[in-house]
Motif scaffolding. Sequence first.
Motif, PDB file in Angstrom:
ATOM      1  N   SER A   1      -5.084   3.382   2.475  1.00 41.25           N
ATOM      2  CA  SER A   1      -5.336   3.316   1.037  1.00 41.25           C
ATOM      3  C   SER A   1      -4.204   3.934   0.218  1.00 41.25           C
ATOM      4  O   SER A   1      -4.060   5.152   0.150  1.00 41.25           O
ATOM      5  CB  SER A   1      -6.655   4.020   0.700  1.00 41.25           C
ATOM      6  OG  SER A   1      -6.760   4.203  -0.705  1.00 41.25           O
ATOM      7  N   ALA A   2      -3.413   3.106  -0.415  1.00 42.53           N
ATOM      8  CA  ALA A   2      -2.331   3.598  -1.279  1.00 42.53           C
ATOM      9  C   ALA A   2      -2.907   4.291  -2.504  1.00 42.53           C
ATOM     10  O   ALA A   2      -2.336   5.244  -3.033  1.00 42.53           O
ATOM     11  CB  ALA A   2      -1.426   2.441  -1.695  1.00 42.53           C
TER      12      ALA A   2
ATOM     13  N   GLU B   1      -7.882   8.982   3.939  1.00 46.15           N
ATOM     14  CA  GLU B   1      -8.024   7.620   3.408  1.00 46.15           C
ATOM     15  C   GLU B   1      -6.651   6.956   3.263  1.00 46.15           C
ATOM     16  O   GLU B   1      -6.495   5.766   3.522  1.00 46.15           O
ATOM     17  CB  GLU B   1      -8.756   7.645   2.060  1.00 46.15           C
ATOM     18  CG  GLU B   1     -10.230   7.989   2.199  1.00 46.15           C
ATOM     19  CD  GLU B   1     -10.941   8.150   0.856  1.00 46.15           C
ATOM     20  OE1 GLU B   1     -12.055   8.681   0.836  1.00 46.15           O
ATOM     21  OE2 GLU B   1     -10.352   7.740  -0.179  1.00 46.15           O
ATOM     22  N   TYR B   2      -5.677   7.761   2.860  1.00 41.26           N
ATOM     23  CA  TYR B   2      -4.310   7.237   2.735  1.00 41.26           C
ATOM     24  C   TYR B   2      -3.777   6.826   4.109  1.00 41.26           C
ATOM     25  O   TYR B   2      -3.209   5.741   4.276  1.00 41.26           O
ATOM     26  CB  TYR B   2      -3.407   8.291   2.099  1.00 41.26           C
ATOM     27  CG  TYR B   2      -1.932   8.084   2.358  1.00 41.26           C
ATOM     28  CD1 TYR B   2      -1.267   6.945   1.874  1.00 41.26           C
ATOM     29  CD2 TYR B   2      -1.197   9.027   3.083  1.00 41.26           C
ATOM     30  CE1 TYR B   2       0.087   6.763   2.123  1.00 41.26           C
ATOM     31  CE2 TYR B   2       0.155   8.847   3.331  1.00 41.26           C
ATOM     32  CZ  TYR B   2       0.794   7.714   2.846  1.00 41.26           C
ATOM     33  OH  TYR B   2       2.126   7.536   3.089  1.00 41.26           O
ATOM     34  N   ARG B   3      -4.013   7.669   5.105  1.00 39.11           N
ATOM     35  CA  ARG B   3      -3.538   7.359   6.447  1.00 39.11           C
ATOM     36  C   ARG B   3      -4.234   6.121   7.006  1.00 39.11           C
ATOM     37  O   ARG B   3      -3.689   5.412   7.852  1.00 39.11           O
ATOM     38  CB  ARG B   3      -3.782   8.543   7.406  1.00 39.11           C
ATOM     39  CG  ARG B   3      -3.012   9.787   7.038  1.00 39.11           C
ATOM     40  CD  ARG B   3      -1.536   9.546   6.903  1.00 39.11           C
ATOM     41  NE  ARG B   3      -0.887   9.250   8.175  1.00 39.11           N
ATOM     42  CZ  ARG B   3       0.356   8.821   8.303  1.00 39.11           C
ATOM     43  NH1 ARG B   3       1.087   8.618   7.220  1.00 39.11           N
ATOM     44  NH2 ARG B   3       0.862   8.573   9.489  1.00 39.11           N
TER      45      ARG B   3
ATOM     46  N   LEU C   1      -8.885  12.565   0.890  1.00 32.29           N
ATOM     47  CA  LEU C   1      -7.950  11.606   0.302  1.00 32.29           C
ATOM     48  C   LEU C   1      -6.770  11.332   1.242  1.00 32.29           C
ATOM     49  O   LEU C   1      -6.298  10.201   1.344  1.00 32.29           O
ATOM     50  CB  LEU C   1      -7.449  12.117  -1.055  1.00 32.29           C
ATOM     51  CG  LEU C   1      -8.477  12.045  -2.189  1.00 32.29           C
ATOM     52  CD1 LEU C   1      -8.000  12.834  -3.410  1.00 32.29           C
ATOM     53  CD2 LEU C   1      -8.767  10.599  -2.572  1.00 32.29           C
ATOM     54  N   TRP C   2      -6.295  12.376   1.925  1.00 28.50           N
ATOM     55  CA  TRP C   2      -5.183  12.186   2.861  1.00 28.50           C
ATOM     56  C   TRP C   2      -5.603  11.263   4.025  1.00 28.50           C
ATOM     57  O   TRP C   2      -4.864  10.388   4.430  1.00 28.50           O
ATOM     58  CB  TRP C   2      -4.683  13.530   3.405  1.00 28.50           C
ATOM     59  CG  TRP C   2      -3.545  13.382   4.363  1.00 28.50           C
ATOM     60  CD1 TRP C   2      -3.581  13.494   5.720  1.00 28.50           C
ATOM     61  CD2 TRP C   2      -2.189  13.049   4.034  1.00 28.50           C
ATOM     62  NE1 TRP C   2      -2.342  13.268   6.264  1.00 28.50           N
ATOM     63  CE2 TRP C   2      -1.461  12.985   5.245  1.00 28.50           C
ATOM     64  CE3 TRP C   2      -1.514  12.791   2.833  1.00 28.50           C
ATOM     65  CZ2 TRP C   2      -0.107  12.688   5.299  1.00 28.50           C
ATOM     66  CZ3 TRP C   2      -0.156  12.498   2.890  1.00 28.50           C
ATOM     67  CH2 TRP C   2       0.536  12.446   4.113  1.00 28.50           C
TER      68      TRP C   2
ATOM     69  N   ALA D   1      -5.511   6.161  -2.602  1.00 33.73           N
ATOM     70  CA  ALA D   1      -5.923   7.517  -2.243  1.00 33.73           C
ATOM     71  C   ALA D   1      -4.740   8.476  -2.351  1.00 33.73           C
ATOM     72  O   ALA D   1      -4.881   9.594  -2.851  1.00 33.73           O
ATOM     73  CB  ALA D   1      -6.495   7.534  -0.825  1.00 33.73           C
ATOM     74  N   LEU D   2      -3.567   8.034  -1.901  1.00 33.03           N
ATOM     75  CA  LEU D   2      -2.377   8.891  -2.004  1.00 33.03           C
ATOM     76  C   LEU D   2      -2.019   9.127  -3.468  1.00 33.03           C
ATOM     77  O   LEU D   2      -1.704  10.257  -3.861  1.00 33.03           O
ATOM     78  CB  LEU D   2      -1.178   8.263  -1.275  1.00 33.03           C
ATOM     79  CG  LEU D   2       0.121   9.082  -1.390  1.00 33.03           C
ATOM     80  CD1 LEU D   2      -0.027  10.456  -0.742  1.00 33.03           C
ATOM     81  CD2 LEU D   2       1.313   8.341  -0.772  1.00 33.03           C
ATOM     82  N   GLU D   3      -2.088   8.073  -4.250  1.00 30.43           N
ATOM     83  CA  GLU D   3      -1.764   8.196  -5.674  1.00 30.43           C
ATOM     84  C   GLU D   3      -2.684   9.225  -6.345  1.00 30.43           C
ATOM     85  O   GLU D   3      -2.244  10.053  -7.140  1.00 30.43           O
ATOM     86  CB  GLU D   3      -1.934   6.830  -6.349  1.00 30.43           C
ATOM     87  CG  GLU D   3      -1.295   6.754  -7.714  1.00 30.43           C
ATOM     88  CD  GLU D   3      -1.702   5.506  -8.477  1.00 30.43           C
ATOM     89  OE1 GLU D   3      -1.934   5.628  -9.693  1.00 30.43           O
ATOM     90  OE2 GLU D   3      -1.813   4.433  -7.849  1.00 30.43           O
TER      91      GLU D   3
END
Length: 254
Positions: A213-214, A208-210, A205-206, A216-218
Amino acid sequence: MLRSTFLHLPGVGPATEAALWRDGIRDWRELAEGAHPLGTSPAHRERLRAELAASEAALAGGDAGWFGRRLPAGEHWRVYSAFRERTAFLDIETTALSPYEGMVTVVAVHGGGATRSFVAGEDLEELPAYLGRFPVLVTFNGRYFDVPFLEATFPAFVAPPVHIDLRFLCYRIGLSGGLKRIETTLGIGDRTGVEGIRGLDAVRLWREYRAGSAAALERLVRYNRADTVNLEPLLERVAGDLVRRLLPPPLPSR
DNA sequence: CACTCCGAGAGTTTAAGGGA
DNA sequence: TCCCTTAAACTCTCGGAGTG
């Protein structure tokens, strides 16, 4: 439970403490005032009296660390019920199991009537100061994982003086396995919206956020908060169990 | 997967209590 | 008052279990 604890007194171990409880001595005042087998020599008796007075002062003054320094790590849980409002439940997410290979990504601190998340690249630097307000820390396997990782990340990081690691307490009352398995066994905790996510998914998930993807962070923050918040009912359950195992049944009410 | 030192158990030290 | 017995506290060693 803290006021029933004698283990932090000089010359008192598990056997002596259990003997005191059997004799009906259930708190510091009863030990200080009553006739008891301890302190037969005047010097020892005086030392006990001083330590008992210091215990009262530390409790009244909110000095949890005083007890943390005197109690063995495995008995830090006894401090909890007297310091609930100053207890922080903590869980960190990282990109690897060791600080040499990975970094801290997301952290949640649950306590003092709030749950706060910290995110690397945003406000993670504020974590040490925020956590410093809490003298009591609760984690699952934090003695090996979360705390060493934070110490490696923030050179100035100082862990709270009382650290309750639920992993070993769970094991003591017959609960083995990871946090999620224990939650399921006991039927406690809320994982609404993060069902099926596991530790390793936090790494994905981290990334994907990087990658942009917002969402993924949520999702990662939500998962991290669930892990953290669920530690509270787990500790309540475990601490209640430990008290029942330890203390003889209460005397019939008069 | 690498890492960590708590927890349990055995062994050692210390202190209390009773007898002389 | 001293010494010996005994019980508890303290110290060390080693394997193991869960973390993202």
